[in-house]
Write a protein that holds these residues in place. Structure first.
Motif, mmCIF file in Angstrom:
data_model
loop_
_atom_site.group_PDB
_atom_site.id
_atom_site.type_symbol
_atom_site.label_atom_id
_atom_site.label_comp_id
_atom_site.label_asym_id
_atom_site.label_seq_id
_atom_site.Cartn_x
_atom_site.Cartn_y
_atom_site.Cartn_z
ATOM 1 N N GLU A 44 -21.666 -55.574 -24.178
ATOM 2 C CA GLU A 44 -21.253 -54.531 -23.228
ATOM 3 C C GLU A 44 -21.979 -54.721 -21.882
ATOM 4 O OE1 GLU A 44 -18.901 -52.358 -23.782
ATOM 5 O OE2 GLU A 44 -19.142 -51.254 -21.896
ATOM 6 N N TYR A 45 -23.286 -54.997 -21.955
ATOM 7 C CA TYR A 45 -24.039 -55.246 -20.723
ATOM 8 C C TYR A 45 -23.510 -56.489 -20.011
ATOM 9 C CZ TYR A 45 -27.592 -57.259 -17.733
ATOM 10 O OH TYR A 45 -28.206 -57.868 -16.683
ATOM 11 N N ALA A 46 -23.246 -57.542 -20.811
ATOM 12 C CA ALA A 46 -22.781 -58.801 -20.214
ATOM 13 C C ALA A 46 -21.451 -58.586 -19.485
ATOM 14 C CB ALA A 46 -22.641 -59.882 -21.279
ATOM 15 N N LEU A 47 -20.596 -57.737 -20.063
ATOM 16 C CA LEU A 47 -19.304 -57.468 -19.408
ATOM 17 C C LEU A 47 -19.530 -56.853 -18.029
ATOM 18 C CD1 LEU A 47 -16.100 -56.052 -20.879
ATOM 19 C CD2 LEU A 47 -17.171 -54.731 -19.059
ATOM 20 N N TRP A 48 -20.412 -55.875 -17.965
ATOM 21 C CA TRP A 48 -20.682 -55.231 -16.676
ATOM 22 C C TRP A 48 -21.350 -56.196 -15.707
ATOM 23 C CZ3 TRP A 48 -18.512 -51.130 -14.761
ATOM 24 C CH2 TRP A 48 -18.039 -50.134 -15.612
ATOM 25 N N ALA A 49 -22.362 -56.909 -16.216
ATOM 26 C CA ALA A 49 -23.098 -57.825 -15.337
ATOM 27 C C ALA A 49 -22.147 -58.874 -14.758
ATOM 28 C CB ALA A 49 -24.238 -58.491 -16.111
ATOM 29 N N THR A 50 -21.224 -59.353 -15.585
ATOM 30 C CA THR A 50 -20.304 -60.399 -15.142
ATOM 31 C C THR A 50 -19.367 -59.875 -14.058
ATOM 32 O OG1 THR A 50 -20.401 -61.319 -17.358
ATOM 33 C CG2 THR A 50 -18.613 -62.100 -15.945
#
Lengths: 232, 185
Positions: A44-50
């Motif tokens: 979930e964090y990676a989706l936002w960071a990306t």
């Protein structure tokens, strides 16, 4: 994270707030701890960071050369050694340097180039010399700090070329320790992983294009070499 | 063309102290990361200093990028963004301390018109997130951008948008959920 429930919604918001830098310090730390153990939360964090990275990702702008020079100086200590850190500062230049070089030769005669290798705290030294004597560099390694102090007694790179220092441990391929500083004396930082390989290894200097070998291996002539031995 | 695998390889070798790989990583990514720092700081001198910090950080932490599950390029951009924001916040705090005038501090929070540097570097491709932000009310999209690109806190966003802090929180959280839905569509 449970499917669809308010907890999941809460985690989605948290992940976005973390990526945006909106969480207070304690909350951000707690979230970072959870990230380590929760792969779903990481995704979930990676989706936002990306997606957010796309906002900051504009056109490419080539930075000026001084930026890379600053990075090298900052990381690999091409500047003079920090005062008060080293006994080498007592050299006072050529005279003492030459005296130490003489001492090293005596030491080599007594201990032999295959003197007892050691990875203890003892300071290690190498006398890196061309057969012709045209290039002579002394190196001293402090295992405690990982600093390799180098002092060039004779020799200069050809115009537009650089001297690059290599660590050759046993049969392993040479590993670059960086460019010799342009000044006669300076400090290189030996990566921690290489520290244990220093004792008994060979240090070699090659002639490379300005800025160093483009391949990660020596591309020019090996001009000088010397073995790392215990200083005491 | 440098691929994701190339960057991963250079990062892995950098983590082992391979300086040639580190130099290669700089050649491959510094223009992009300088663009990020310029976009956020809108000042060449500051952006150059931040870019140095970014690569010092990369040298020391190259082994960490997998920890948060990010792709190598996202990790690099995130490092550049975070260090740029740290500096921007310091500059803002220093400016406010120097002025000593609370009104001046609030004025600094006014939505800035992009300077020439920012305009150049903002001309990149529109992303999926841009499209989803367009579906939000303009002020709310602006708040998301303000948090990411200017490092504004909830309190600072509340000042800029002239709403109470709790209202700001509620609004932004709702906007984030809407964005999240749009992104997974």
């Amino acid at each position: 994270m449970s499917e669809g429930g308010p907890e999941r919604e809460d985690d989605r918001i948290r992940a976005a707030e973390y990526a945006l830098g909106l969480l207070a310090e304690a909350e951000a730390e707690a979230f970072a701890t959870r990230l380590r153990d929760d792969p779903e939360l990481r995704a979930e964090y990676a989706l936002w960071a990306t997606h957010l990275a796309g906002l900051a990702d504009g056109d490419k702008v080539t930075p000026p050369a001084r930026v890379w020079q600053g990075i090298e100086t900052g990381l690999f200590g091409f500047a003079p050694a920090a005062p008060g850190r080293s006994r080498w500062r007592y050299w006072g230049g050529w005279g003492l340097g030459a005296a130490l070089a003489g001492m090293l030769v005596v030491l080599l005669l007594y201990v032999g180039p295959f003197g007892p290798p050691t990875v203890s705290q003892a300071e290690l030294v190498a006398h890196i010399e061309a057969e012709s004597g045209d290039l002579r560099v002394l190196a001293g390694y402090d295992a405690a700090t990982g600093q390799l102090e180098v002092s060039r007694i004779a020799g200069e790179p050809a115009p537009g070329r650089s001297f690059e220092l290599w660590l050759i441990a046993g049969d392993a391929a040479p590993v670059s320790l960086g460019l010799l500083p342009e000044r006669a004396r300076g400090v290189l930082r030996v990566p921690d992983a290489l520290g244990p390989q220093m004792a008994g290894a060979t240090l070699a200097i090659s002639d490379e294009p300005a800025g160093g070998s483009p391949t990660g291996q020596p591309t020019g002539a090996v001009l000088a070499a010397g073995q790392v031995i215990t200083a005491s | 063309m440098v691929t994701r695998a190339d960057i991963e390889d250079m990062l892995a070798r950098t983590a082992m102290g391979d300086r040639a790989a580190f130099a290669g990583l700089y050649r491959a990514t510094s223009a992009k990361l300088f663009g990020v720092a310029l976009r956020i700081l809108n000042d060449r001198g500051e952006a150059e200093e931040v870019l140095q910090e970014v690569f010092v950080r990369i040298w020391h932490k190259a082994d960490r990028y997998r920890a948060n599950g990010l792709s190598p390029m996202t990790w690099l951009i995130t490092v550049a963004r975070n260090l740029s924001i740290d500096r921007l916040r310091r500059l803002r705090a220093a400016g406010a301390a120097q002025g000593g005038d609370p009104d001046a501090a609030v004025a600094q929070l006014a939505d800035p018109a992009p300077g020439p540097e920012a305009q150049i570097v903002a001309a990149g491709e529109r992303t999926r997130l841009d499209a989803c932000l367009d579906e939000l009310d303009g002020a709310r999209a602006g708040a998301v951008r303000g948090a990411y690109l200017e490092g504004l806190s909830y309190a600072e966003l509340a000042v800029r948008h002239e709403v109470p802090l709790n209202t700001m929180r509620t609004w932004l959280r709702r906007s984030l959920l809407k964005l999240r839905e749009c992104l997974s569509r």
